[in-house]
Scaffold this active site. Structure first.
Site, PDB file in Angstrom:
ATOM      1  N   HIS A   1       0.668  -1.176   0.031  1.00 47.96           N
ATOM      2  CA  HIS A   1      -0.064   0.050   0.000  1.00 47.96           C
ATOM      3  C   HIS A   1       0.929   1.312  -0.010  1.00 47.96           C
ATOM      4  CE1 HIS A   1      -3.427  -2.471   2.357  1.00 47.96           C
ATOM      5  NE2 HIS A   1      -3.326  -2.870   1.108  1.00 47.96           N
TER       6      HIS A   1
ATOM      7  N   HIS B   1      -6.727  -0.141   3.600  1.00 53.99           N
ATOM      8  CA  HIS B   1      -6.406  -0.636   2.243  1.00 53.99           C
ATOM      9  C   HIS B   1      -6.528   0.599   1.222  1.00 53.99           C
ATOM     10  CE1 HIS B   1      -5.893  -5.222   3.092  1.00 53.99           C
ATOM     11  NE2 HIS B   1      -6.204  -4.741   4.383  1.00 53.99           N
TER      12      HIS B   1
END
Length: 580
Positions: A514, A558
């Protein structure tokens, strides 16, 4: 819409907009800008068409894509916080970008993160009240693959009507009910959250994934393919942008609307195309700062050391790289209801694959995890000693747990040949470690130096230890002990103290993939940052950046949903600029 596989095939050399990167953000922009038939758009992608790739389509196979030909196959420099280890740094290569190789989780983040971005950029346009319409415009909830009633697992009323398909898990696993029961029994930091996209991104709940009818939904299938027949949209594959070339200059800075192209197959050959309005860099957290630096935009002294003539002195280009670290915690269980044998026995795996191909049902309609948990640290956590809370607000988490119904290989540990296992992936969602993306040479085909600086702050390591402790606390709840009877396994069994767990985290951590922040937004007049709050490159004309590199701080979730939302707002900003 022509799809070109070589720049030699291009029929023209000028477009209104040139989008660099056919990934998560780039495909959104290609769709939205080409809605106007009078606007010409070229999207340039270094990889190939992923549309018919079976491993991309099957959600459960997402774990096989990092390291494949759809990955740039980057690695980091040795990580000081990880005992000097070099770790993979997966980034999507091909149409869809990282949205085609990720593990599909769709979290838009808490209201707090968007309001914090608005504060950091001094632009209320990033506040949740203004951003909400782009969240709604981006996606829609569709039924899970098994068609069951998902009341209490997802709240359709708070979702939108956009092209990206999002659903609750399409195949319920034995551990799912245990997760929910334990959450409701424990409460507090483990409260049950019926929808993480409600604005409160804390608690325990079902994972929402970019899956429709048992198949991955990504930026290629949701945004680009529906626009494929528009005559004003061209796609160029297998081609890298090697740099932006100055086309003119004025007192307010250079204009960088000429794009230089090259290919790995013939590195000496170069050609150019020009944007009449803007070049939009959507090349990602690695590619965007790399292209900027190759173009002379970055830290002037560092560029000169590589024989690159500085065009715009912006020291923040490539700086402030942030990512979420992850540790796989393994537990042996007494239940035989895990999917371990699917990975051990080719015939079982084949049967599951066949079921997906014929009915779009079964285990393979899901990513490996169905449930997740976001936690705030306890108020007296030693991780918070002497620092300002790094999370954006009380609705944002510091850590995450992901519950996996089998032995999920993350890192070097191999699946045992026998036995049944449970994996809890623990992550730090508000990391304070910051790294960088820097050039190693002026060769555009050389990988840059990637240093996410994982676990290099006191907060990050202590927050990770808290998450590892939380995993064991959660598994001590009565529902687990009654059915699965989990027992710590492997090196985790020997990690008795917090110091032991910290050592294990340094030995075993990877990233959740990420990354963000390498071309971060800042107020227009701020000396720091790379782009202004409308994503225009500072100190130059004709360039906008739209991808996760512009995040002023990493979201505590996320990140793919946030990238989609940023891209939707960027499309409107661009349309407003040019009266489209």
């Amino acid at each position: 819409m022509p799809i070109y596989t070589s720049e030699d095939q291009l029929l023209k050399r000028q477009y209104d907009f040139i989008i660099v990167g056919g990934g998560t953000a780039g495909n959104v922009l290609a769709n939205r800008l080409s809605e106007n038939a009078n606007v010409s758009v070229l999207i340039i992608e270094a990889g190939t068409d992923t549309t018919e790739n079976l491993s991309v389509q099957v959600p459960f196979l997402g774990v096989t894509l990092p390291g494949s030909d759809l990955d740039w196959k980057y690695t980091t420099v040795p990580q000081a916080g990880l005992d000097g280890r070099v770790i993979p740094f997966a980034r999507g290569l091909g149409l869809g970008g990282s949205s085609a190789i990720n593990l599909l989780t769709y979290n838009r983040g808490s209201d707090d993160i968007w309001n914090y971005w608005a504060k950091l950029t001094e632009d209320e346009g990033w506040s949740w009240s203004k951003i909400k319409k782009y969240y709604l415009k981006n996606h829609r909830v569709v039924p899970p693959a098994d068609g069951r009633d998902t009341t209490g697992e997802i709240d359709p009323s708070i979702h939108g009507d956009g092209p990206l398909e999002v659903s609750a898990p399409g195949h319920i696993l034995p551990i799912d009910d245990l997760v929910v029961q334990s959450s409701k029994q424990l409460g507090g930091r483990f409260k049950y959250n019926p929808d993480f996209n409600s604005g409160d991104c804390t608690g325990v709940g079902f994972m929402q994934s970019t899956v429709g009818s048992g198949k991955r939904s990504d930026s290629n299938t949701a945004y680009l393919q529906p626009a494929i027949f528009r005559p004003n949209l061209d796609i160029l594959l297998n081609t890298q942008v090697t740099r932006l070339v100055q086309s003119s200059s004025s007192e307010s800075g250079p204009t960088l609307t000429t794009v230089e192209l090259g290919t790995q197959s013939d590195k000496s050959k170069r050609s150019q195309v020009t944007a009449l309005k803007e070049v939009i860099l959507s090349a990602g957290v690695v590619g965007t700062p790399q292209i900027l630096q190759l173009s002379g935009v970055g830290d002037a002294s560092a560029l000169r050391s590589l024989n690159i003539e500085p065009v715009v002195d912006l020291p923040d280009v490539g700086a402030h790289l942030s990512d979420h670290p992850l540790v796989a915690n393994y537990f042996q269980v007494s239940s035989e209801g895990t999917w371990d044998n699917v990975l051990r026995d080719g015939s079982i795996l084949g049967a599951n694959m066949g079921q997906w191909q014929t009915t779009r049902q079964g285990l393979f309609v899901n990513s490996p995890g169905n449930t997740q948990s976001y936690q705030r640290l306890p108020p007296d956590s030693p991780a918070l000693d002497g620092i300002t809370d790094p999370a954006s607000g009380p609705l944002s988490a510091h850590t995450e747990l992901i519950f996996v119904n089998g032995f999920a290989q993350f890192g070097a540990v191999k699946q045992p040949p026998t036995g049944n296992y449970l994996t809890i992936l623990t992550g730090v969602m508000s990391p304070t470690s910051r790294g960088s993306i820097t050039l190693t040479s002026n060769d555009p085909f050389a990988s840059p130096s990637i240093n996410p600086a994982i676990l290099t702050t006191n907060f990050d390591i202590k927050a990770m230890v808290q998450a590892m402790n939380d995993a064991q606390t959660f598994l001590a709840a009565e529902p687990w002990q009654k059915e699965f009877k989990p027992v710590v396994f492997g090196e985790l069994a020997d990690a008795k103290t917090d110091a032991d767990k910290a050592a294990l985290a340094r030995k075993a951590s990877v990233t959740i993939n990420h990354p963000s922040g390498t071309a971060r937004m800042s107020p227009t007049k701020a000396k720091w940052g790379v782009v202004d709050s409308e994503l225009r490159l500072k100190g130059a004309k004709g360039v906008r950046v739209v991808d996760a590199s512009v995040f002023p701080v990493i979201p505590e979730c996320h990140i793919q949903a946030a990238v989609y939302i940023v891209a939707e707002r960027a499309a409107d900003l661009i349309k407003t600029t040019y009266g489209l």
